[in-house]
Design a protein around this motif. Structure first.
Motif, PDB file in Angstrom:
ATOM      1  N   LYS A   1       0.837  -1.278  -0.156  1.00 12.25           N
ATOM      2  CA  LYS A   1      -0.022  -0.167   0.235  1.00 12.25           C
ATOM      3  C   LYS A   1       0.832   1.260  -0.049  1.00 12.25           C
ATOM      4  CE  LYS A   1      -3.727   2.420   2.452  1.00 12.25           C
ATOM      5  NZ  LYS A   1      -4.618   2.665   3.466  1.00 12.25           N
ATOM      6  N   LYS A   2       0.329   2.184  -0.717  1.00  7.35           N
ATOM      7  CA  LYS A   2       1.303   3.465  -0.852  1.00  7.35           C
ATOM      8  C   LYS A   2       0.792   4.677  -0.126  1.00  7.35           C
ATOM      9  CE  LYS A   2       2.067   5.964  -5.271  1.00  7.35           C
ATOM     10  NZ  LYS A   2       1.632   5.902  -6.652  1.00  7.35           N
ATOM     11  N   TYR A   3       1.606   5.345   0.250  1.00  8.20           N
ATOM     12  CA  TYR A   3       1.337   6.416   1.296  1.00  8.20           C
ATOM     13  C   TYR A   3       2.055   7.690   0.920  1.00  8.20           C
ATOM     14  CZ  TYR A   3      -0.293   2.931   4.543  1.00  8.20           C
ATOM     15  OH  TYR A   3      -0.932   1.826   5.197  1.00  8.20           O
ATOM     16  N   LEU A   4       1.419   8.989   0.573  1.00  7.80           N
ATOM     17  CA  LEU A   4       1.985  10.092   0.054  1.00  7.80           C
ATOM     18  C   LEU A   4       2.443  10.813   1.638  1.00  7.80           C
ATOM     19  CD1 LEU A   4       2.619  12.218  -1.551  1.00  7.80           C
ATOM     20  CD2 LEU A   4       0.247  13.035  -1.061  1.00  7.80           C
ATOM     21  N   ASP A   5       3.929  10.712   1.588  1.00  7.05           N
ATOM     22  CA  ASP A   5       4.530  11.247   2.944  1.00  7.05           C
ATOM     23  C   ASP A   5       4.557  12.742   2.962  1.00  7.05           C
ATOM     24  OD1 ASP A   5       6.043  11.833   5.020  1.00  7.05           O
ATOM     25  OD2 ASP A   5       7.747  10.302   4.287  1.00  7.05           O
ATOM     26  N   MET A   6       3.712  13.313   3.722  1.00  5.07           N
ATOM     27  CA  MET A   6       3.490  14.912   3.966  1.00  5.07           C
ATOM     28  C   MET A   6       4.309  15.311   5.185  1.00  5.07           C
ATOM     29  SD  MET A   6       2.153  16.075   1.244  1.00  5.07           S
ATOM     30  CE  MET A   6       1.667  17.658   1.768  1.00  5.07           C
ATOM     31  N   TYR A   7       5.159  14.386   5.882  1.00  4.77           N
ATOM     32  CA  TYR A   7       6.202  15.068   6.742  1.00  4.77           C
ATOM     33  C   TYR A   7       7.647  14.408   6.588  1.00  4.77           C
ATOM     34  CZ  TYR A   7       4.904  11.250   9.806  1.00  4.77           C
ATOM     35  OH  TYR A   7       4.593  10.056  10.494  1.00  4.77           O
ATOM     36  N   ALA A   8       7.830  13.662   5.518  1.00  7.56           N
ATOM     37  CA  ALA A   8       9.052  13.406   5.183  1.00  7.56           C
ATOM     38  C   ALA A   8      10.189  12.942   6.374  1.00  7.56           C
ATOM     39  CB  ALA A   8       9.750  14.777   4.503  1.00  7.56           C
ATOM     40  N   GLY A   9       9.845  12.193   7.204  1.00  8.10           N
ATOM     41  CA  GLY A   9      10.501  11.583   8.421  1.00  8.10           C
ATOM     42  C   GLY A   9      10.833  12.876   9.139  1.00  8.10           C
ATOM     43  N   ILE A  10       9.664  13.598   9.606  1.00  8.92           N
ATOM     44  CA  ILE A  10       9.886  15.061  10.314  1.00  8.92           C
ATOM     45  C   ILE A  10      11.127  15.606   9.731  1.00  8.92           C
ATOM     46  CG2 ILE A  10       9.515  15.866  12.494  1.00  8.92           C
ATOM     47  CD1 ILE A  10       9.058  13.476  13.695  1.00  8.92           C
ATOM     48  N   ALA A  11      11.157  16.308   8.465  1.00  7.44           N
ATOM     49  CA  ALA A  11      11.814  17.147   7.793  1.00  7.44           C
ATOM     50  C   ALA A  11      13.136  16.610   7.526  1.00  7.44           C
ATOM     51  CB  ALA A  11      11.964  18.496   8.672  1.00  7.44           C
ATOM     52  N   VAL A  12      13.115  15.471   7.562  1.00 13.72           N
ATOM     53  CA  VAL A  12      14.618  14.762   7.427  1.00 13.72           C
ATOM     54  C   VAL A  12      14.811  14.427   5.854  1.00 13.72           C
ATOM     55  CG1 VAL A  12      16.082  12.733   7.653  1.00 13.72           C
ATOM     56  CG2 VAL A  12      15.012  13.845   9.637  1.00 13.72           C
ATOM     57  N   SER A  13      13.737  13.725   5.178  1.00 14.45           N
ATOM     58  CA  SER A  13      14.030  13.462   3.794  1.00 14.45           C
ATOM     59  C   SER A  13      13.607  14.552   2.935  1.00 14.45           C
ATOM     60  CB  SER A  13      13.277  11.913   3.641  1.00 14.45           C
ATOM     61  OG  SER A  13      13.299  11.141   4.866  1.00 14.45           O
ATOM     62  N   SER A  14      14.103  15.492   2.930  1.00 13.07           N
ATOM     63  CA  SER A  14      13.762  16.764   2.016  1.00 13.07           C
ATOM     64  C   SER A  14      13.970  16.574   0.687  1.00 13.07           C
ATOM     65  CB  SER A  14      14.712  17.916   2.518  1.00 13.07           C
ATOM     66  OG  SER A  14      14.283  18.393   3.489  1.00 13.07           O
ATOM     67  N   LEU A  15      14.726  15.486   0.216  1.00 18.58           N
ATOM     68  CA  LEU A  15      14.962  15.241  -1.261  1.00 18.58           C
ATOM     69  C   LEU A  15      13.744  13.949  -1.450  1.00 18.58           C
ATOM     70  CD1 LEU A  15      18.669  15.858  -2.049  1.00 18.58           C
ATOM     71  CD2 LEU A  15      16.599  17.327  -2.509  1.00 18.58           C
ATOM     72  N   GLY A  16      13.224  13.725  -0.715  1.00 15.12           N
ATOM     73  CA  GLY A  16      12.190  12.565  -0.806  1.00 15.12           C
ATOM     74  C   GLY A  16      12.865  11.243  -0.501  1.00 15.12           C
ATOM     75  N   HIS A  17      12.499  10.046  -0.527  1.00 10.03           N
ATOM     76  CA  HIS A  17      12.845   8.725  -0.389  1.00 10.03           C
ATOM     77  C   HIS A  17      13.949   8.304  -1.494  1.00 10.03           C
ATOM     78  CE1 HIS A  17      10.857   8.805   3.244  1.00 10.03           C
ATOM     79  NE2 HIS A  17       9.723   9.347   2.637  1.00 10.03           N
ATOM     80  N   HIS A  18      14.995   7.511  -1.311  1.00  7.99           N
ATOM     81  CA  HIS A  18      15.848   6.915  -2.280  1.00  7.99           C
ATOM     82  C   HIS A  18      16.252   7.791  -3.336  1.00  7.99           C
ATOM     83  CE1 HIS A  18      16.813   3.382  -4.672  1.00  7.99           C
ATOM     84  NE2 HIS A  18      17.202   2.884  -3.457  1.00  7.99           N
ATOM     85  N   HIS A  19      16.605   9.028  -2.965  1.00  9.14           N
ATOM     86  CA  HIS A  19      17.007  10.067  -3.978  1.00  9.14           C
ATOM     87  C   HIS A  19      18.215   9.694  -4.756  1.00  9.14           C
ATOM     88  CE1 HIS A  19      18.557  13.583  -6.074  1.00  9.14           C
ATOM     89  NE2 HIS A  19      17.335  13.870  -5.973  1.00  9.14           N
ATOM     90  N   PRO A  20      18.143   9.399  -5.934  1.00  7.88           N
ATOM     91  CA  PRO A  20      19.375   9.021  -6.868  1.00  7.88           C
ATOM     92  C   PRO A  20      20.904   9.436  -6.532  1.00  7.88           C
ATOM     93  CG  PRO A  20      18.242   9.989  -8.317  1.00  7.88           C
ATOM     94  CD  PRO A  20      17.347   9.705  -7.030  1.00  7.88           C
ATOM     95  N   LYS A  21      20.982  10.661  -6.250  1.00 10.71           N
ATOM     96  CA  LYS A  21      22.189  11.338  -6.078  1.00 10.71           C
ATOM     97  C   LYS A  21      22.509  10.934  -4.427  1.00 10.71           C
ATOM     98  CE  LYS A  21      22.850  14.524  -9.248  1.00 10.71           C
ATOM     99  NZ  LYS A  21      22.017  15.628  -9.847  1.00 10.71           N
ATOM    100  N   ILE A  22      21.531  10.566  -3.616  1.00 14.21           N
ATOM    101  CA  ILE A  22      22.010  10.256  -2.110  1.00 14.21           C
ATOM    102  C   ILE A  22      22.597   8.756  -2.348  1.00 14.21           C
ATOM    103  CG2 ILE A  22      21.090   9.722   0.051  1.00 14.21           C
ATOM    104  CD1 ILE A  22      19.536  12.273  -0.186  1.00 14.21           C
ATOM    105  N   ILE A  23      21.749   7.927  -2.910  1.00  8.59           N
ATOM    106  CA  ILE A  23      22.365   6.594  -3.065  1.00  8.59           C
ATOM    107  C   ILE A  23      23.414   6.457  -3.715  1.00  8.59           C
ATOM    108  CG2 ILE A  23      21.590   4.248  -4.184  1.00  8.59           C
ATOM    109  CD1 ILE A  23      19.583   5.649  -1.861  1.00  8.59           C
ATOM    110  N   LYS A  24      23.561   7.466  -4.857  1.00  4.75           N
ATOM    111  CA  LYS A  24      24.992   7.337  -5.304  1.00  4.75           C
ATOM    112  C   LYS A  24      26.307   7.751  -4.608  1.00  4.75           C
ATOM    113  CE  LYS A  24      27.245   9.322  -9.489  1.00  4.75           C
ATOM    114  NZ  LYS A  24      26.925  10.423 -10.527  1.00  4.75           N
ATOM    115  N   ALA A  25      25.898   8.683  -3.775  1.00  5.30           N
ATOM    116  CA  ALA A  25      27.003   9.402  -2.740  1.00  5.30           C
ATOM    117  C   ALA A  25      27.211   8.043  -1.798  1.00  5.30           C
ATOM    118  CB  ALA A  25      26.498  10.544  -1.986  1.00  5.30           C
ATOM    119  N   ILE A  26      26.168   7.339  -1.123  1.00  9.92           N
ATOM    120  CA  ILE A  26      26.513   6.549  -0.204  1.00  9.92           C
ATOM    121  C   ILE A  26      27.329   5.001  -0.721  1.00  9.92           C
ATOM    122  CG2 ILE A  26      25.388   4.526   0.730  1.00  9.92           C
ATOM    123  CD1 ILE A  26      23.027   6.469   1.467  1.00  9.92           C
ATOM    124  N   LYS A  27      26.915   4.739  -2.171  1.00  9.37           N
ATOM    125  CA  LYS A  27      27.793   3.757  -2.892  1.00  9.37           C
ATOM    126  C   LYS A  27      29.156   4.096  -3.246  1.00  9.37           C
ATOM    127  CE  LYS A  27      24.010   1.363  -5.280  1.00  9.37           C
ATOM    128  NZ  LYS A  27      23.218   1.527  -6.344  1.00  9.37           N
TER     129      LYS A  27
END
Ligand SMILES: Cc1ncc(COP(=O)(O)O)c(C=O)c1O
Length: 392
Positions: free
Chosen positions: A36-62
């Motif tokens: 089930k899909k949920y629209l996240d209107m608080y982004a982990g309480i202002a943490v995930s400002s670029l949304g979830h699984h942002h490609p630039k963040i994943i790339k930086a981690i790798k």
């Protein structure tokens, strides 16, 4: 055993859990284990400002994890120096101290302002903070937090901290003196329901901070990094702080906080005065760099500005139809909707319809969506929110 049972059995009962179990996040959506899909209107309480699984963040981690994850603070490393450089280039600050969390950035600030105060005169140790402020859960942060409900059970707190009413200039005038070393403020208090400081109050802080050599610490842990429509919320005002704390969205989902300090303060803390094992770790700083690179793009800033205008407009038209909403406050994509004692019911119904809403201070729906949320996702929120209000 289900994850809920495991959680209940083995984890201290300090959080109110939601009744859903999340499997993954993508963009502005979270997906539960039943897909089930949920629209996240608080982004982990202002943490995930670029949304979830942002490609630039994943790339930086790798990329970073190929080299090293941890080195200890005996070593310099590129991701933290580059991130500090970016923060300095985009703010009033001249140097940065990295931490793991918001409350640790506040601790660092508190230690620094006390040391600075005492270097001027031995009794310059008093700190002013505001009622209803939220600055964290460690003893320094908790002592600055102006909310007895969080404090009573844990007293005695850190001494010499005076709380005054938000926006009360007379109260400020009664407590300022040469014995005050600092005042801690949030330009918009998030936890207490999106409450802004008035221009007059900010002006008074500015005036008395100069008169009595009081350092101004802007806690931008929630308001910082474009949340309010500018990179830092102080940029909406005429006040430039001496210190600024960041965390939440800085690490793009990894634990990272920062204390930014102005030129005159860069040598207050000496080697050995303060430190942290994990603070500013290479991986968190690599993701932090990816975050700041995105958030400082002019097109991103313009986009947040436009979406904020659109969302406020839509919410105001909803407010006109539903008297249950008494006020809409905030700035940028940090918005409070005052709905009285119906907040939890609205949250529950929205959850059933696939929208995650955060309630703060019991009566306020706090919107902190990803800053890169799409216009059509905002429309989806507005539709569902209105459908929920119809049933209340
Ligand atoms: C304004 C403000 N200051 C401090 C904190 C504490 O940050 P952390 O939970 O990362 O310790 C928060 C967290 O909500 C906050 O909103």
């Amino acid at each position: 055993m289900s994850n809920f049972n495991l959680d209940q059995k083995y984890i201290l009962n300090t959080y109110k859990r939601l009744p859903i179990e999340i499997k993954k996040g993508r963009g502005s959506y979270l997906y539960d284990i039943h897909n089930k899909k949920y629209l996240d209107m608080y982004a982990g309480i202002a943490v995930s400002s670029l949304g979830h699984h942002h490609p630039k963040i994943i790339k930086a981690i790798k990329k970073q994890s190929k080299d090293h994850l941890h080195l200890s603070n005996y070593f310099v490393f590129k991701s933290s120096s580059l991130l500090a450089q970016k923060l300095v280039e985009h703010s009033f600050a001249s140097k940065v101290f990295f931490t793991n969390s918001g409350t640790e950035a506040i601790e660092a600030a508190l230690k620094l302002v006390r040391k600075y105060g005492k270097s001027i005169n031995a009794s310059k140790t008093k700190v002013i903070a505001l009622d209803e402020a939220f600055h964290g859960r460690t003893y320094g942060g908790l002592s600055l937090t102006g909310q007895p409900k969080y404090q009573e059970a844990f007293k005695p707190l850190v001494p010499d901290i005076i709380h005054i009413e938000r926006n009360n200039i007379k109260a400020l005038e009664q407590v300022v003196s040469s014995d005050v070393c600092a005042i801690f403020i949030e330009m918009i208090q998030g936890e207490s329901g999106i409450q802004s400081l008035s221009d007059e109050f900010i002006e008074a802080i500015s005036k008395y901070s100069i008169k009595h050599e009081i350092l101004v610490v802007a806690d931008e842990i929630q308001t910082g990094l474009l949340r309010t429509g500018k990179l830092f919320a102080y940029e909406h005002t005429n006040l430039t702080p001496d210190l600024l704390t960041l965390a939440k969205s800085l690490g793009g989902g990894l634990p990272l906080g920062a204390l930014l300090v102005s030129k005159k303060l860069e040598n207050v803390l000496k080697p050995g005065d303060h430190g942290t094992t994990f603070g500013g770790n290479p991986l968190s700083c690599a993701t932090g760099l990816a975050v700041i690179n995105e958030l400082t793009k002019p097109e991103m800033i313009l986009d947040v500005y436009k979406k904020s205008g659109y969302l406020f407009e839509q919410l105001k038209s909803i407010k006109n139809k539903y008297p249950i909403i008494s006020e809409i406050r905030g700035s940028g994509l940090m918005i409070g909707i005052e709905v009285g004692d119906k907040a939890l019911e609205i949250q529950q119904k929205a959850l059933e319809l696939g929208v995650l809403l955060n309630v703060t201070n019991q009566t306020v729906i706090r919107l902190l969506p990803p800053l890169n949320i799409q216009r059509k996702e905002l429309d989806e929120f507005i539709n569902i929110f209105e459908n929920v209000l119809k049933t209340i």
